[in-house]
Structure formats: C-alpha cells, structure tokens
Motif scaffolding. Structure first.
Motif, short mmCIF file in Angstrom:
data_model
loop_
_atom_site.label_atom_id
_atom_site.label_comp_id
_atom_site.label_asym_id
_atom_site.label_seq_id
_atom_site.Cartn_x
_atom_site.Cartn_y
_atom_site.Cartn_z
N LYS A 97 -5.81 -6.28 160.23
CA LYS A 97 -7.12 -6.86 160.45
C LYS A 97 -7.07 -8.34 160.08
N PRO A 98 -7.54 -9.24 160.97
CA PRO A 98 -7.52 -10.66 160.66
C PRO A 98 -8.39 -10.97 159.44
N GLN A 99 -8.04 -12.04 158.73
CA GLN A 99 -8.79 -12.42 157.55
C GLN A 99 -9.30 -13.85 157.61
N THR A 100 -9.21 -14.49 158.77
CA THR A 100 -9.74 -15.84 158.92
C THR A 100 -10.68 -15.90 160.11
N GLY A 101 -11.58 -16.86 160.07
CA GLY A 101 -12.50 -17.05 161.17
C GLY A 101 -13.32 -18.31 160.98
N MET A 102 -14.06 -18.67 162.04
CA MET A 102 -14.91 -19.86 162.01
C MET A 102 -16.36 -19.44 161.81
N ILE A 103 -17.04 -20.14 160.93
CA ILE A 103 -18.44 -19.85 160.67
C ILE A 103 -19.28 -20.35 161.85
N ILE A 104 -20.07 -19.45 162.42
CA ILE A 104 -20.92 -19.74 163.56
C ILE A 104 -22.36 -19.99 163.12
N ALA A 105 -22.80 -19.31 162.07
CA ALA A 105 -24.17 -19.47 161.57
C ALA A 105 -24.21 -19.12 160.08
N VAL A 106 -25.11 -19.76 159.34
CA VAL A 106 -25.28 -19.48 157.91
C VAL A 106 -26.74 -19.20 157.61
N GLY A 107 -26.96 -18.40 156.57
CA GLY A 107 -28.31 -18.11 156.12
C GLY A 107 -28.87 -19.25 155.29
N GLU A 108 -30.08 -19.04 154.78
CA GLU A 108 -30.78 -20.05 153.99
C GLU A 108 -30.18 -20.26 152.60
N GLY A 109 -29.52 -19.25 152.07
CA GLY A 109 -28.99 -19.32 150.72
C GLY A 109 -29.55 -18.19 149.87
N ARG A 110 -29.02 -18.08 148.67
CA ARG A 110 -29.40 -17.00 147.77
C ARG A 110 -30.57 -17.45 146.89
N ILE A 111 -31.50 -16.53 146.64
CA ILE A 111 -32.64 -16.80 145.75
C ILE A 111 -32.37 -16.09 144.43
N LEU A 112 -32.38 -16.84 143.34
CA LEU A 112 -32.17 -16.26 142.01
C LEU A 112 -33.45 -15.59 141.53
N GLU A 113 -33.35 -14.79 140.47
CA GLU A 113 -34.51 -14.07 139.94
C GLU A 113 -35.63 -15.00 139.51
N ASN A 114 -35.29 -16.22 139.07
CA ASN A 114 -36.33 -17.16 138.64
C ASN A 114 -36.93 -17.93 139.81
N GLY A 115 -36.52 -17.62 141.05
CA GLY A 115 -37.07 -18.24 142.24
C GLY A 115 -36.31 -19.45 142.74
N ASP A 127 -16.92 -24.46 159.53
CA ASP A 127 -15.86 -24.25 158.54
C ASP A 127 -14.99 -23.06 158.96
N VAL A 128 -13.69 -23.19 158.77
CA VAL A 128 -12.77 -22.07 158.96
C VAL A 128 -12.53 -21.49 157.58
N VAL A 129 -12.76 -20.19 157.44
CA VAL A 129 -12.72 -19.55 156.13
C VAL A 129 -11.76 -18.36 156.09
N LEU A 130 -11.33 -18.05 154.89
CA LEU A 130 -10.54 -16.87 154.59
C LEU A 130 -11.49 -15.90 153.90
N PHE A 131 -11.49 -14.64 154.34
CA PHE A 131 -12.42 -13.67 153.74
C PHE A 131 -11.68 -12.40 153.34
N GLU A 132 -12.34 -11.60 152.50
CA GLU A 132 -11.73 -10.36 152.03
C GLU A 132 -11.45 -9.43 153.20
N LYS A 133 -10.37 -8.69 153.10
CA LYS A 133 -9.83 -7.91 154.21
C LYS A 133 -10.81 -6.93 154.86
N TYR A 134 -11.53 -6.17 154.10
CA TYR A 134 -12.41 -5.15 154.70
C TYR A 134 -13.89 -5.44 154.46
N ALA A 135 -14.24 -6.70 154.33
CA ALA A 135 -15.62 -7.10 154.06
C ALA A 135 -16.42 -7.20 155.35
N GLY A 136 -17.72 -7.11 155.22
CA GLY A 136 -18.63 -7.44 156.31
C GLY A 136 -18.96 -6.31 157.26
#
Length: 94
Positions: free
Chosen positions: A33-51, A62-71
């Motif tokens: 299974k490939p472990q690299t790819g190009m980011i096509i879209a990103v979310g807004e970001g993570r919201i912490l418990e304090n907002g 960005d071209v990224v390396l990701f965990e083997k069986y993620a996603g």
C-alpha cells in the motif's frame, strides 16, 4: 470538490510501481500500500476543549508521508482519494 472537516485532510495517493526491480509485474494483491500522496484539500483545523482553534500544519499541494493503514478511502468524481486525520501524517516530503 469535497472539503474535509476539522483536522482532516484529503490526499490523492501516489501510484506505486507495479514491477519489481527485476521486471516482474506484481498483481494488485501483492503490491504494498502506498504511503505518500499530495494533499488536495484541508479542513479548518482542530478545536481544543477551551475553544481555541489549532491551525493545520500542512497545506494544499504538500506531498506527505502517512501511516500505512490510516484513513478512509473515498471515490469522488471518478477518482480515488484518502481522507485521514492530521495526526496520521508522518512527514512533509521535500
């Protein structure tokens, strides 16, 4: 185009070579299974418990390396993508 939510990214996975170094053609089930790819879209970001909103560390293109069986694999408009959380990304390549 699909837009990931929260701290998720959408990746177009790189195609891996279908032959071994010696020229043997590998069937799909035997390929790693490939472990690299190009980011096509990103979310807004993570919201912490304090907002507080934490911006994404990666951006579209960005071209990224990701965990083997993620996603989660997604088909959209005839193409296959992988949607995963930012914490499943290991590194930015290059």
């Amino acid at each position: 185009m699909l837009k990931p939510l929260g701290d998720r990214v959408m990746i177009e996975v790189a195609k891996e070579e279908e032959k071994t170094v010696s020229g043997i053609v590998l069937p799909g089930s035997a390929q790693e299974k490939p472990q690299t790819g190009m980011i096509i879209a990103v979310g807004e970001g993570r919201i912490l418990e304090n907002g507080t909103k934490v911006e994404m560390a990666v951006k579209v293109g960005d071209v990224v390396l990701f965990e083997k069986y993620a996603g989660t694999e997604v088909k959209y408009d005839g193409k296959e993508y992988l949607v995963l959380k930012e914490h499943d990304l290991v590194a930015i390549v290059g």
